[in-house]
Scaffold this motif. Structure first.
Motif, PDB file in Angstrom:
ATOM      1  N   GLN A  32      12.372   5.323  12.913  1.00 44.67           N
ATOM      2  CA  GLN A  32      11.148   4.849  12.280  1.00 44.67           C
ATOM      3  C   GLN A  32      10.387   6.003  11.643  1.00 44.67           C
ATOM      4  OE1 GLN A  32       9.237   2.830  15.535  1.00 44.67           O
ATOM      5  NE2 GLN A  32      10.476   0.986  15.264  1.00 44.67           N
ATOM      6  N   LEU A  35      12.119   7.083   8.471  1.00 45.84           N
ATOM      7  CA  LEU A  35      11.866   6.152   7.370  1.00 45.84           C
ATOM      8  C   LEU A  35      10.468   6.336   6.787  1.00 45.84           C
ATOM      9  CD1 LEU A  35      13.414   2.764   8.557  1.00 45.84           C
ATOM     10  CD2 LEU A  35      14.064   4.097   6.552  1.00 45.84           C
ATOM     11  N   LYS A  40      11.808   8.076  -1.437  1.00 43.10           N
ATOM     12  CA  LYS A  40      12.974   7.525  -2.123  1.00 43.10           C
ATOM     13  C   LYS A  40      13.727   8.676  -2.800  1.00 43.10           C
ATOM     14  CE  LYS A  40      11.171   2.870  -2.722  1.00 43.10           C
ATOM     15  NZ  LYS A  40      10.776   2.864  -1.371  1.00 43.10           N
ATOM     16  N   SER A  46      21.676   6.553   0.043  1.00 44.12           N
ATOM     17  CA  SER A  46      20.809   5.366  -0.024  1.00 44.12           C
ATOM     18  C   SER A  46      19.511   5.747  -0.736  1.00 44.12           C
ATOM     19  CB  SER A  46      20.497   4.852   1.379  1.00 44.12           C
ATOM     20  OG  SER A  46      21.667   4.537   2.077  1.00 44.12           O
ATOM     21  N   VAL A  49      15.896   4.200   0.010  1.00 39.99           N
ATOM     22  CA  VAL A  49      15.363   4.221   1.378  1.00 39.99           C
ATOM     23  C   VAL A  49      14.223   5.221   1.476  1.00 39.99           C
ATOM     24  CG1 VAL A  49      15.923   4.887   3.744  1.00 39.99           C
ATOM     25  CG2 VAL A  49      17.499   3.464   2.448  1.00 39.99           C
ATOM     26  N   GLY A  50      13.149   4.816   2.137  1.00 36.19           N
ATOM     27  CA  GLY A  50      12.035   5.721   2.408  1.00 36.19           C
ATOM     28  C   GLY A  50      10.694   5.129   2.004  1.00 36.19           C
ATOM     29  N   VAL A  51       9.699   5.354   2.855  1.00 42.28           N
ATOM     30  CA  VAL A  51       8.337   4.872   2.603  1.00 42.28           C
ATOM     31  C   VAL A  51       7.508   5.940   1.900  1.00 42.28           C
ATOM     32  CG1 VAL A  51       6.199   4.104   3.715  1.00 42.28           C
ATOM     33  CG2 VAL A  51       8.409   3.305   4.581  1.00 42.28           C
ATOM     34  N   GLU A  68       5.503  -2.059   1.986  1.00 41.66           N
ATOM     35  CA  GLU A  68       6.629  -1.133   1.836  1.00 41.66           C
ATOM     36  C   GLU A  68       7.238  -0.793   3.196  1.00 41.66           C
ATOM     37  OE1 GLU A  68       9.470   1.118  -0.030  1.00 41.66           O
ATOM     38  OE2 GLU A  68       8.067  -0.282  -0.930  1.00 41.66           O
ATOM     39  N   GLN A  72      11.119  -1.614   4.289  1.00 41.53           N
ATOM     40  CA  GLN A  72      12.030  -0.561   4.726  1.00 41.53           C
ATOM     41  C   GLN A  72      12.529  -0.793   6.157  1.00 41.53           C
ATOM     42  OE1 GLN A  72      13.346   1.878   2.864  1.00 41.53           O
ATOM     43  NE2 GLN A  72      12.236   1.128   1.090  1.00 41.53           N
ATOM     44  N   ASN A  75      14.947  -3.809   6.162  1.00 48.93           N
ATOM     45  CA  ASN A  75      16.235  -3.433   5.580  1.00 48.93           C
ATOM     46  C   ASN A  75      17.063  -2.583   6.539  1.00 48.93           C
ATOM     47  OD1 ASN A  75      15.676  -4.802   3.228  1.00 48.93           O
ATOM     48  ND2 ASN A  75      15.117  -2.981   2.060  1.00 48.93           N
ATOM     49  N   ASP A  76      16.398  -1.875   7.450  1.00 46.51           N
ATOM     50  CA  ASP A  76      17.093  -1.042   8.432  1.00 46.51           C
ATOM     51  C   ASP A  76      17.448  -1.829   9.690  1.00 46.51           C
ATOM     52  OD1 ASP A  76      18.066   1.688   8.861  1.00 46.51           O
ATOM     53  OD2 ASP A  76      16.669   1.710  10.549  1.00 46.51           O
TER      54      ASP A  76
END
Length: 96
Positions: A32, A35, A40, A46, A49-51, A68, A72, A75-76
């Motif tokens: 978490q 992420l 991004k 990927s 991926v990323g906040v 967001e 994320q 999706n994970d």
């Protein structure tokens, strides 16, 4: 979803070595954190991926940031039970 087992990192993103071995354990919170901090493009395999949580620091619409995060985490493979933002600096996420 069961507990995610992975190599554990310390607060400086260094491997945790215990008794001469790399420590493995529940890494849900670690994933978490990764992420939330990743932007991004940080993960080449990927790129979406990323906040990039720091991007949202001065944003006037916390609901966009929360959306967001929800995207994320979902999706994970995580399920968010509860998420709260207490402006200006506290974010609480319950996502086992």
């Amino acid at each position: 979803m069961g507990k995610v087992q992975d190599i554990l990192l310390d607060s400086f993103n260094d491997l945790i070595i215990e008794n001469g071995d790399i420590k493995v354990g529940d890494s849900t919170e670690q994933h978490q954190t990764c992420l939330l901090l990743a932007a991004k493009g940080d993960y080449k395999q990927s790129p979406l991926v990323g906040v990039d949580i720091f991007h949202w620091l001065n944003d006037e619409r916390p609901e966009d940031m929360m959306r967001e995060i929800r995207i994320q985490f979902t999706n994970d493979g995580m399920r968010i039970n509860k998420m709260e933002v207490d402006l200006p600096s506290k974010l609480t996420i319950d996502a086992p």
